[in-house]
Design a protein around this motif. Structure first.
Motif, PDB file in Angstrom:
ATOM      1  N   THR A  60      -7.324  -4.156   0.409  1.00  0.00           N
ATOM      2  CA  THR A  60      -8.119  -3.367  -0.644  1.00  0.00           C
ATOM      3  C   THR A  60      -7.504  -3.740  -2.198  1.00  0.00           C
ATOM      4  O   THR A  60      -8.200  -3.805  -3.032  1.00  0.00           O
ATOM      5  CB  THR A  60      -7.965  -1.959  -0.665  1.00  0.00           C
ATOM      6  OG1 THR A  60      -6.225  -1.742  -0.552  1.00  0.00           O
ATOM      7  CG2 THR A  60      -8.409  -1.162   0.349  1.00  0.00           C
ATOM      8  N   LEU A  61      -6.562  -4.467  -2.105  1.00  0.00           N
ATOM      9  CA  LEU A  61      -6.125  -4.892  -3.458  1.00  0.00           C
ATOM     10  C   LEU A  61      -5.921  -6.450  -3.447  1.00  0.00           C
ATOM     11  O   LEU A  61      -6.020  -6.931  -4.792  1.00  0.00           O
ATOM     12  CB  LEU A  61      -4.556  -4.696  -3.578  1.00  0.00           C
ATOM     13  CG  LEU A  61      -3.907  -3.291  -3.685  1.00  0.00           C
ATOM     14  CD1 LEU A  61      -2.532  -3.239  -3.448  1.00  0.00           C
ATOM     15  CD2 LEU A  61      -4.742  -2.468  -4.755  1.00  0.00           C
ATOM     16  N   TYR A  62      -6.549  -7.119  -2.650  1.00  0.00           N
ATOM     17  CA  TYR A  62      -6.978  -8.543  -2.731  1.00  0.00           C
ATOM     18  C   TYR A  62      -8.145  -8.825  -3.798  1.00  0.00           C
ATOM     19  O   TYR A  62      -7.780  -9.761  -4.562  1.00  0.00           O
ATOM     20  CB  TYR A  62      -7.205  -9.073  -1.344  1.00  0.00           C
ATOM     21  CG  TYR A  62      -7.482 -10.593  -1.431  1.00  0.00           C
ATOM     22  CD1 TYR A  62      -6.066 -11.298  -1.054  1.00  0.00           C
ATOM     23  CD2 TYR A  62      -8.607 -11.207  -0.947  1.00  0.00           C
ATOM     24  CE1 TYR A  62      -6.133 -12.811  -0.987  1.00  0.00           C
ATOM     25  CE2 TYR A  62      -8.690 -12.582  -1.050  1.00  0.00           C
ATOM     26  CZ  TYR A  62      -7.519 -13.355  -0.890  1.00  0.00           C
ATOM     27  OH  TYR A  62      -7.777 -14.713  -0.880  1.00  0.00           O
ATOM     28  N   GLY A  63      -9.111  -8.233  -3.779  1.00  0.00           N
ATOM     29  CA  GLY A  63     -10.174  -8.209  -4.473  1.00  0.00           C
ATOM     30  C   GLY A  63      -9.555  -8.077  -6.160  1.00  0.00           C
ATOM     31  O   GLY A  63     -10.167  -8.841  -6.986  1.00  0.00           O
ATOM     32  N   PHE A  64      -8.643  -7.008  -6.109  1.00  0.00           N
ATOM     33  CA  PHE A  64      -8.353  -6.776  -7.569  1.00  0.00           C
ATOM     34  C   PHE A  64      -7.631  -7.988  -8.126  1.00  0.00           C
ATOM     35  O   PHE A  64      -7.636  -8.234  -9.534  1.00  0.00           O
ATOM     36  CB  PHE A  64      -7.402  -5.472  -7.449  1.00  0.00           C
ATOM     37  CG  PHE A  64      -6.855  -5.149  -8.829  1.00  0.00           C
ATOM     38  CD1 PHE A  64      -7.460  -4.590 -10.009  1.00  0.00           C
ATOM     39  CD2 PHE A  64      -5.372  -5.359  -8.961  1.00  0.00           C
ATOM     40  CE1 PHE A  64      -6.829  -4.140 -10.919  1.00  0.00           C
ATOM     41  CE2 PHE A  64      -4.847  -5.109 -10.052  1.00  0.00           C
ATOM     42  CZ  PHE A  64      -5.700  -4.331 -11.243  1.00  0.00           C
ATOM     43  N   GLY A  65      -6.434  -8.637  -7.048  1.00  0.00           N
ATOM     44  CA  GLY A  65      -5.751  -9.526  -7.781  1.00  0.00           C
ATOM     45  C   GLY A  65      -6.450 -10.967  -8.027  1.00  0.00           C
ATOM     46  O   GLY A  65      -6.273 -11.480  -8.920  1.00  0.00           O
ATOM     47  N   GLY A  67      -9.830 -10.926  -9.137  1.00  0.00           N
ATOM     48  CA  GLY A  67     -10.248 -10.770 -10.229  1.00  0.00           C
ATOM     49  C   GLY A  67      -9.675 -10.461 -11.506  1.00  0.00           C
ATOM     50  O   GLY A  67     -10.213 -10.853 -12.666  1.00  0.00           O
ATOM     51  N   THR A  68      -8.447 -10.210 -11.452  1.00  0.00           N
ATOM     52  CA  THR A  68      -7.555 -10.051 -12.866  1.00  0.00           C
ATOM     53  C   THR A  68      -6.666 -11.418 -12.736  1.00  0.00           C
ATOM     54  O   THR A  68      -6.328 -11.485 -13.892  1.00  0.00           O
ATOM     55  CB  THR A  68      -6.937  -8.731 -12.643  1.00  0.00           C
ATOM     56  OG1 THR A  68      -5.823  -8.864 -11.461  1.00  0.00           O
ATOM     57  CG2 THR A  68      -7.773  -7.510 -12.641  1.00  0.00           C
ATOM     58  N   GLY A 139      -5.961   3.015  -2.002  1.00  0.00           N
ATOM     59  CA  GLY A 139      -6.649   1.872  -1.291  1.00  0.00           C
ATOM     60  C   GLY A 139      -7.498   2.395  -0.112  1.00  0.00           C
ATOM     61  O   GLY A 139      -8.737   2.111   0.291  1.00  0.00           O
TER      62      GLY A 139
END
Length: 185
Positions: A60-65, A67-68, A139
């Protein structure tokens, strides 16, 4: 205590000898060993794997990382942070092996740095644990909302995501209140 397992040579198995050494070390430190080993190898593995939270945490945090920070930040961040975590883990494992107590992290901080460091270690560890659990459960709530949307057309609004998050937290609290046997299942 569990019955002693014997090897073919008739002597106690190596883990039994290590357990006796740990209990002797605890007595030297002034502790009465009372650890009830109620969880088997599979249950211990399952708990450890659950704490890693591959699906609800990493994915769930992979896309956030990405993207940012982008791919380069993700790659070098994982390598750098992974090395630091490995070094800290190795240092803690070495010191903890000398103090085989429950809560060894706080005990060794107390012994090595004084009562104040033991207190700081306990509170910082609690805050880190609460932050990690909250992040992973949030998440999982986002993931659950997405699955509900795909399956039944449920609209995951911020309010409904928060309700799912609270429900997941309540399930965790309930499981932990009923002891190791239920959690290991």
């Amino acid at each position: 205590m569990a019955p002693t397992k014997w090897s073919r040579s008739g002597s106690a198995a190596p883990h039994e000898a290590a357990q006796r050494d740990e209990e002797q070390r605890l007595r030297e430190l002034g502790y009465q060993p009372v650890l009830a080993r109620r969880m088997g190898h599979f249950g211990n593995f399952a708990i450890s794997f659950s704490v890693i939270s591959v699906l609800s945490g990493c994915m769930t945090l992979y896309g956030f990382g990405l993207g940012t920070g982008g791919p380069a930040v993700m790659l070098w961040g994982w390598i750098g942070v992974g090395l630091f975590v490995l070094f800290v883990g190795l240092a803690l494992a070495e010191v903890t092996s000398a103090y085989p107590t429950s809560g060894a992290l706080y005990y060794m901080a107390d012994r090595l740095g004084g009562r104040k460091w033991g207190w700081y270690t306990g509170w910082l560890n609690l805050l880190g644990l609460l932050g990690a659990i909250a992040g992973i459960d949030y998440g999982a709530a986002l993931f659950t909302g997405a699955v509900l949307n795909l399956q039944w057309g449920f609209d995951p609004t911020p309010e409904s995501t928060m309700l799912i998050f609270v429900a997941i937290l309540l399930v965790h609290a309930t499981l932990n209140l009923f002891g190791v046997r239920l959690v290991s299942v």
